[in-house]
Design an enzyme around this catalytic site. Structure first.
Site, PDB file in Angstrom:
ATOM      1  N   GLU A 225      -1.307   2.926 -13.195  1.00  0.00           N
ATOM      2  CA  GLU A 225      -0.043   3.501 -13.690  1.00  0.00           C
ATOM      3  C   GLU A 225       1.077   2.651 -13.112  1.00  0.00           C
ATOM      4  O   GLU A 225       1.485   2.850 -11.971  1.00  0.00           O
ATOM      5  CB  GLU A 225       0.079   4.967 -13.234  1.00  0.00           C
ATOM      6  N   CYS A 259       9.917   5.603 -12.778  1.00  0.00           N
ATOM      7  CA  CYS A 259       9.127   4.610 -13.525  1.00  0.00           C
ATOM      8  C   CYS A 259       9.485   4.596 -15.004  1.00  0.00           C
ATOM      9  O   CYS A 259       9.482   3.551 -15.637  1.00  0.00           O
ATOM     10  CB  CYS A 259       7.646   4.870 -13.345  1.00  0.00           C
TER      11      CYS A 259
HETATM   12  P1  NAD Z   1       4.300  -0.494  -4.674  1.00  0.00           P
HETATM   13  O1  NAD Z   1       3.384  -1.156  -5.644  1.00  0.00           O
HETATM   14  O2  NAD Z   1       5.036  -1.358  -3.715  1.00  0.00           O
HETATM   15  O3  NAD Z   1       3.481   0.548  -3.768  1.00  0.00           O
HETATM   16  C1  NAD Z   1       2.683   1.584  -4.314  1.00  0.00           C
HETATM   17  C2  NAD Z   1       1.572   1.923  -3.345  1.00  0.00           C
HETATM   18  O4  NAD Z   1       0.751   0.788  -3.175  1.00  0.00           O
HETATM   19  C3  NAD Z   1       2.020   2.370  -1.954  1.00  0.00           C
HETATM   20  O5  NAD Z   1       1.273   3.502  -1.552  1.00  0.00           O
HETATM   21  C4  NAD Z   1       1.646   1.188  -1.083  1.00  0.00           C
HETATM   22  O6  NAD Z   1       1.246   1.550   0.225  1.00  0.00           O
HETATM   23  C5  NAD Z   1       0.454   0.609  -1.806  1.00  0.00           C
HETATM   24  N1  NAD Z   1       0.236  -0.827  -1.560  1.00  0.00           N
HETATM   25  C6  NAD Z   1       1.121  -1.739  -1.098  1.00  0.00           C
HETATM   26  N2  NAD Z   1       0.531  -2.953  -0.998  1.00  0.00           N
HETATM   27  C7  NAD Z   1      -0.747  -2.790  -1.415  1.00  0.00           C
HETATM   28  C8  NAD Z   1      -1.871  -3.666  -1.541  1.00  0.00           C
HETATM   29  N3  NAD Z   1      -1.788  -4.962  -1.239  1.00  0.00           N
HETATM   30  N4  NAD Z   1      -3.037  -3.163  -2.004  1.00  0.00           N
HETATM   31  C9  NAD Z   1      -3.113  -1.851  -2.334  1.00  0.00           C
HETATM   32  N5  NAD Z   1      -2.095  -0.977  -2.237  1.00  0.00           N
HETATM   33  C10 NAD Z   1      -0.926  -1.437  -1.783  1.00  0.00           C
HETATM   34  O7  NAD Z   1       5.278   0.399  -5.538  1.00  0.00           O
HETATM   35  P2  NAD Z   1       6.490   1.283  -5.041  1.00  0.00           P
HETATM   36  O8  NAD Z   1       7.630   0.415  -4.640  1.00  0.00           O
HETATM   37  O9  NAD Z   1       6.005   2.295  -4.055  1.00  0.00           O
HETATM   38  O10 NAD Z   1       6.849   2.059  -6.388  1.00  0.00           O
HETATM   39  C11 NAD Z   1       7.650   1.514  -7.395  1.00  0.00           C
HETATM   40  C12 NAD Z   1       6.844   1.004  -8.566  1.00  0.00           C
HETATM   41  O11 NAD Z   1       5.934   1.989  -9.009  1.00  0.00           O
HETATM   42  C13 NAD Z   1       7.700   0.678  -9.772  1.00  0.00           C
HETATM   43  O12 NAD Z   1       7.232  -0.498 -10.382  1.00  0.00           O
HETATM   44  C14 NAD Z   1       7.489   1.866 -10.702  1.00  0.00           C
HETATM   45  O13 NAD Z   1       7.729   1.605 -12.064  1.00  0.00           O
HETATM   46  C15 NAD Z   1       6.066   2.160 -10.422  1.00  0.00           C
HETATM   47  N6  NAD Z   1       5.785   3.540 -10.781  1.00  0.00           N
HETATM   48  C16 NAD Z   1       4.964   3.794 -11.846  1.00  0.00           C
HETATM   49  C17 NAD Z   1       4.725   5.100 -12.229  1.00  0.00           C
HETATM   50  C18 NAD Z   1       3.821   5.445 -13.389  1.00  0.00           C
HETATM   51  O14 NAD Z   1       3.446   6.611 -13.496  1.00  0.00           O
HETATM   52  N7  NAD Z   1       3.462   4.521 -14.246  1.00  0.00           N
HETATM   53  C19 NAD Z   1       5.311   6.150 -11.522  1.00  0.00           C
HETATM   54  C20 NAD Z   1       6.140   5.844 -10.455  1.00  0.00           C
HETATM   55  C21 NAD Z   1       6.358   4.542 -10.086  1.00  0.00           C
END
Ligand code: NAD
Length: 479
Positions: A225, A259
């Site tokens: 997602e 998002c």
């Molecule tokens: P992010 O990708 O930085 O982090 C998301 C999660 O991934 C966190 O829990 C983090 O600890 C983990 N993470 C970080 N590095 C990782 C790695 N190397 N391997 C595995 N996991 C890792 O995203 P964010 O800044 O927390 O959120 C914003 C983004 O999320 C935006 O792009 C937004 O559009 C997206 N988003 C999507 C939805 C959806 O339902 N499609 C909903 C909300 C947010």
């Protein structure tokens, strides 16, 4: 609750901690591979109770993580839709769990067949910080409804919430039912490298790629997602008095840290100035007195605040028109007042990266086909919004573009319906959840054929000869 004593683990080694929890959950799953309705319903009921009991503490923790986020925003976006999802699952669970009878072709008869819907086992769920409760526990609702156990990894950018969630979950579930693992990217990397039976990752496209790679090593299926730039098309037939309040609400909810927020607006060129004036008036109506308006959410961290500042500065330096839509920013409180940007070149970050903040680029267009082509030349968006009165134009946009989901004449709302599957496409992700789609994403649909005492298949057993040739001809013709 089927409590059990977990082996002692070295807390300093996240990989070992995760492996130990996963072993315990797999052992728990093996004792009851396909939990009955009562067991699943009890887990969902406890989940709902937990959300109610912890509601105030969750709202306070989330506000602490943001600097300021009104409890009403958390209630509206995290609590209410989550409780609706749990209620929806409980209401429909019996039907979702029922085996599906399948009628067979004459070549299969008189055997019978069913499709059983079974749990996958242990599901890993990774969530971001922007709606930290809903984006963690809504996938969990699907996981528990489908009879799975689950391990949760919240975002390190929401530390107060993560701590509250870990406590709430420990109070509500045994560790072999649902467990929380907290920590930063190292923990997240170890988590997504663990051999789960399924992973649901919600986050950025860049991290989503890494997660898909790590999961591939274990052949763990993933639901991704992700995010991206979701366009809002304002059609030539649009009435701004109807469209603009809805667009501004969706853009500024949680200060654009959503998002499915409309990222940029495609506006008929000759109406850009009217549109700007309407947006400015509406921002003032919804959030008067910025930056000192308590209804407006702060930006999650100083790093994210500086990034938004840089996006606007870069656009200004490259000749774009920058229009402040409200008062000044307040960097100390991380209040970033809304800004519109017109005419920024494609290469600027504001036009090429997901904004995830209260900046609204306006892209003028002359013909509808131009707006459609603009969208189709970019990554497939998570959401698309269309505003207007002309049904023919609406149809051209719906059939001429591909997006994760669409709301016509409003924003965000398709996400809040449990009967609509929610998920991205292309760079905005793959797989879907919510409601029955979430139940199915985390179930194995197992086809089972039950042979009858009377079977004609033996007519095809060797030794082969003229009779089997004749049978094959018959099957080739009518099979
Ligand atoms: P992010 O990708 O930085 O982090 C998301 C999660 O991934 C966190 O829990 C983090 O600890 C983990 N993470 C970080 N590095 C990782 C790695 N190397 N391997 C595995 N996991 C890792 O995203 P964010 O800044 O927390 O959120 C914003 C983004 O999320 C935006 O792009 C937004 O559009 C997206 N988003 C999507 C939805 C959806 O339902 N499609 C909903 C909300 C947010």
């Amino acid at each position: 609750m089927d409590g059990q004593v977990l082996p002692k683990v070295d807390m300093a080694d996240p990989g070992a901690r995760i492996a130990s929890l996963l072993d315990a959950q797999k052992a728990g799953w093996a004792k009851d591979v396909t939990p009955d309705h009562a067991t699943r319903d009890d887990r969902l009921k406890r989940l709902d109770r937990m959300v109610v009991d912890w509601q105030e503490r969750f709202c306070a923790a989330i506000s602490e993580d943001f600097g300021n986020r009104p409890a009403v925003v958390t209630t509206l976006t995290d609590i209410v839709p989550l409780r609706a999802a749990i209620r929806h699952a409980r209401r429909h669970l019996k039907r979702w769990m029922r085996p599906r009878r399948v009628s067979l072709a004459w070549t299969g008869q008189p055997a019978s067949a069913v499709i059983l819907r079974q749990p996958l086992g242990v599901v890993g769920i990774v969530a971001p910080w922007n709606y930290p409760l809903n984006l963690m526990l809504s996938p969990l609702t699907g996981a528990l409804a489908a009879g799975n156990r689950a391990m949760l990894k919240p975002s390190e950018l929401a530390p107060a919430f993560s701590e509250a969630l870990a406590k709430a979950v420990a109070e509500t579930f045994t560790e072999d039912e649902v467990a929380v693992v907290t920590g930063g990217p190292e923990v997240a990397t170890a988590f997504t490298s663990a051999p789960f039976d399924h992973l649901i990752f919600t986050g950025s496209t860049a991290v989503g790629r890494k997660v898909a790679e790590a999961a591939a090593k274990n052949l763990t299926p993933v639901t991704l997602e992700l995010g991206g730039k979701s366009p809002a098309i304002l059609d030539a037939s649009v009435q701004f008095d109807k469209a603009v309040p809805r667009l501004v609400w969706g853009k500024l909810l949680n200060s654009g840290q959503t998002c499915v927020a409309p990222d940029y607006a495609l506006v008929p060129r000759d109406r850009v100035q009217d549109f700007l004036a309407a947006v400015k008036a509406e921002v003032d109506r919804q959030y008067p007195g910025l930056p000192a308006n308590p209804d407006y959410t702060s930006i999650i961290s100083p790093r994210h605040f500086s990034r938004l500042t840089r996006l606007v500065e870069e656009a200004r330096e490259t000749g774009a028109e920058v229009v402040e839509l409200a008062g000044p920013h307040d960097p100390d409180a991380r209040v970033f007042s809304p800004v519109a940007v017109i005419g920024a070149p494609d290469e600027t970050a504001v036009m090429s990266e997901e904004i995830f903040g209260p900046i609204l680029p306006i892209v003028p267009y002359d013909m509808l086909e131009e707006a459609i082509a603009y969208i189709n030349h970019r990554d497939r968006p998570l959401a698309l919004y269309w505003f207007g009165e002309d049904k023919g134009a609406q149809e051209r946009v719906l059939s001429g573009t591909i997006a994760g989901g669409v709301t016509v004449n409003d924003t965000i709302l398709h996400l809040a319906q449990d009967d609509l599957p929610f998920g991205g496409v292309g760079a905005s992700g793959y797989g879907a959840y919510h409601g029955e789609a979430g139940f199915l994403a985390l179930s194995k649909e197992k086809p089972v054929l039950k042979q009858s005492r009377l079977s004609a298949v033996k007519l095809l057993y060797p030794p082969y000869g003229r009779f089997s040739d004749w049978m094959l001809k018959l099957l080739g013709r009518f099979g």
